[in-house]
Write a protein that holds these residues in place. Structure first.
Motif, PDB file in Angstrom:
ATOM      1  N   VAL A   7       0.739  -1.307  -0.012  1.00  0.00           N
ATOM      2  CA  VAL A   7       0.007  -0.051   0.000  1.00  0.00           C
ATOM      3  C   VAL A   7       0.718   1.199   0.026  1.00  0.00           C
ATOM      4  O   VAL A   7       1.835   1.346   0.658  1.00  0.00           O
ATOM      5  N   LEU A   8       0.596   2.222  -0.804  1.00  0.00           N
ATOM      6  CA  LEU A   8       0.776   3.585  -0.659  1.00  0.00           C
ATOM      7  C   LEU A   8      -0.253   4.470  -0.086  1.00  0.00           C
ATOM      8  O   LEU A   8      -1.257   4.367  -0.258  1.00  0.00           O
ATOM      9  N   ILE A   9       0.318   5.302   0.957  1.00  0.00           N
ATOM     10  CA  ILE A   9      -0.704   6.253   1.739  1.00  0.00           C
ATOM     11  C   ILE A   9      -0.303   7.763   1.275  1.00  0.00           C
ATOM     12  O   ILE A   9       0.982   8.052   1.491  1.00  0.00           O
ATOM     13  N   VAL A  55      -3.684   4.473  -1.339  1.00  0.00           N
ATOM     14  CA  VAL A  55      -4.838   5.324  -0.598  1.00  0.00           C
ATOM     15  C   VAL A  55      -4.651   6.629  -0.992  1.00  0.00           C
ATOM     16  O   VAL A  55      -3.455   7.038  -0.197  1.00  0.00           O
ATOM     17  N   LEU A  56      -5.294   7.326  -1.461  1.00  0.00           N
ATOM     18  CA  LEU A  56      -5.153   8.687  -1.993  1.00  0.00           C
ATOM     19  C   LEU A  56      -6.346   9.779  -1.442  1.00  0.00           C
ATOM     20  O   LEU A  56      -7.416   9.701  -1.257  1.00  0.00           O
ATOM     21  N   ASP A  57      -5.725  10.747  -0.484  1.00  0.00           N
ATOM     22  CA  ASP A  57      -6.502  11.723   0.052  1.00  0.00           C
ATOM     23  C   ASP A  57      -6.911  12.814  -1.461  1.00  0.00           C
ATOM     24  O   ASP A  57      -6.000  12.919  -2.326  1.00  0.00           O
ATOM     25  N   MET A  58      -8.084  13.149  -1.743  1.00  0.00           N
ATOM     26  CA  MET A  58      -8.586  13.761  -2.728  1.00  0.00           C
ATOM     27  C   MET A  58      -8.166  15.120  -2.812  1.00  0.00           C
ATOM     28  O   MET A  58      -8.071  15.904  -4.027  1.00  0.00           O
ATOM     29  N   GLU A  59      -7.773  15.975  -1.747  1.00  0.00           N
ATOM     30  CA  GLU A  59      -7.414  17.267  -1.653  1.00  0.00           C
ATOM     31  C   GLU A  59      -6.053  17.657  -1.267  1.00  0.00           C
ATOM     32  O   GLU A  59      -5.555  18.649  -0.611  1.00  0.00           O
ATOM     33  N   MET A  60      -5.060  16.835  -2.119  1.00  0.00           N
ATOM     34  CA  MET A  60      -3.800  17.382  -1.739  1.00  0.00           C
ATOM     35  C   MET A  60      -3.187  18.420  -2.831  1.00  0.00           C
ATOM     36  O   MET A  60      -3.658  18.677  -3.387  1.00  0.00           O
ATOM     37  N   PRO A  61      -2.287  18.928  -2.136  1.00  0.00           N
ATOM     38  CA  PRO A  61      -1.377  20.069  -2.782  1.00  0.00           C
ATOM     39  C   PRO A  61      -0.787  19.447  -4.071  1.00  0.00           C
ATOM     40  O   PRO A  61      -0.519  18.290  -4.214  1.00  0.00           O
ATOM     41  N   SER A 112     -12.084   0.100  10.914  1.00  0.00           N
ATOM     42  CA  SER A 112     -12.327  -1.133  10.509  1.00  0.00           C
ATOM     43  C   SER A 112     -12.635  -1.195   9.043  1.00  0.00           C
ATOM     44  O   SER A 112     -12.183  -2.042   8.064  1.00  0.00           O
ATOM     45  N   LEU A 113     -13.354   0.000   8.722  1.00  0.00           N
ATOM     46  CA  LEU A 113     -14.001   0.137   7.350  1.00  0.00           C
ATOM     47  C   LEU A 113     -12.760   0.453   6.028  1.00  0.00           C
ATOM     48  O   LEU A 113     -12.727  -0.188   5.348  1.00  0.00           O
ATOM     49  N   ILE A 114     -11.852   1.012   6.875  1.00  0.00           N
ATOM     50  CA  ILE A 114     -10.578   1.472   5.886  1.00  0.00           C
ATOM     51  C   ILE A 114      -9.854   0.011   5.631  1.00  0.00           C
ATOM     52  O   ILE A 114      -9.310  -0.052   4.490  1.00  0.00           O
ATOM     53  N   ILE A 115      -9.707  -0.652   6.672  1.00  0.00           N
ATOM     54  CA  ILE A 115      -9.079  -2.046   6.595  1.00  0.00           C
ATOM     55  C   ILE A 115      -9.665  -2.794   5.356  1.00  0.00           C
ATOM     56  O   ILE A 115      -9.069  -3.378   4.530  1.00  0.00           O
ATOM     57  N   GLU A 116     -11.184  -2.894   5.576  1.00  0.00           N
ATOM     58  CA  GLU A 116     -12.005  -3.643   4.719  1.00  0.00           C
ATOM     59  C   GLU A 116     -11.965  -3.130   3.326  1.00  0.00           C
ATOM     60  O   GLU A 116     -11.973  -3.935   2.342  1.00  0.00           O
ATOM     61  N   VAL A 118      -9.463  -1.499   1.790  1.00  0.00           N
ATOM     62  CA  VAL A 118      -8.171  -1.681   1.128  1.00  0.00           C
ATOM     63  C   VAL A 118      -8.412  -3.219   0.730  1.00  0.00           C
ATOM     64  O   VAL A 118      -7.520  -3.430  -0.548  1.00  0.00           O
ATOM     65  N   ARG A 119      -8.461  -4.019   1.568  1.00  0.00           N
ATOM     66  CA  ARG A 119      -8.797  -5.586   0.797  1.00  0.00           C
ATOM     67  C   ARG A 119      -9.694  -5.729  -0.239  1.00  0.00           C
ATOM     68  O   ARG A 119      -9.182  -6.250  -1.009  1.00  0.00           O
TER      69      ARG A 119
END
Length: 205
Positions: A7-9, A55-61, A112-116, A118-119
């Motif tokens: 994973v990439l964060i 895993v990408l935040d949509m509001e990055m600079p 727990s939903l973030i883990i789910e 990603v899988r």
């Protein structure tokens, strides 16, 4: 259980990145192998390879998560995108789908939903881990600044003119437009203008 999901964060908030990293690294079948603080770093990490899920935040600079997701799609990069955002309106989710995201999750969801998510995304399951809300107001989901930028675009102003009118840089105008396009489900300025006129968007006279 062997590590199978790499994973990439990508998020511009280091505290958020550390929290998500600790959460995912605690799982035996998930390993965070890269981090990015902005969109350009995220694209470099993805192009380097060795990733299953971004895993990408949509509001990055610099480049938004929407830009990164679109690049993944257009270049056929071998990674699946899980989009993270604060928005849950239907037009925004639809726009992200069109721009290459494989999954969508709002940041207020339980860990727990973030883990789910990603899988599921790693397995190729295109799922939206939100219940999108549909609003009659065409401006629903857009920030005040995004509304201003879209209205000026619909009036025929170029990015430089929009920046001068609002006292912001051209790059900031482009970032606002990228976010706006994703939220309303379009890809180009021409489509955005057509959308504004079709929906009676305020200021698009």
């Amino acid at each position: 259980m062997p590590v199978s999901i790499r994973v990439l964060i990508a998020d511009d908030h280091p505290v958020w990145r550390r929290g998500i990293r600790a959460l995912l690294d605690a799982e035996a079948d998930i390993e965070v192998v890269a981090e990015a603080a902005d969109g350009e770093e995220a694209i470099r990490a993805i192009r380097a390879g060795g990733l299953d899920v971004a895993v990408l935040d949509m509001e990055m600079p610099r480049l938004t998560g929407v830009d990164v997701s679109r690049t993944v799609r257009d270049e056929g990069l071998p990674v699946r995108v899980l989009a993270l955002s604060s928005y849950d309106d239907a037009s925004y989710v639809s726009g992200l789908l069109q721009n290459g995201a494989s999954g969508y999750l709002t940041k207020d969801k339980p860990p727990s939903l973030i883990i789910e998510a990603v899988r599921a995304v790693a397995r190729g399951e295109g799922r939206w881990f939100v219940q999108p809300t549909s609003k009659d107001d065409p401006a629903a989901g857009l920030s005040e600044r995004e509304c201003e930028v879209l209205a000026l675009l619909a009036q025929g102003k170029a990015n430089a003119q929009i920046g001068e009118t609002l006292f912001i840089s051209e790059n900031t105008v482009r970032n606002h437009l990228a976010n706006t396009y994703a939220k309303i489900g379009v890809r180009t300025a021409r489509e955005a203008v057509a959308w504004a006129w079709r929906n009676g968007f305020p200021g698009a006279e």
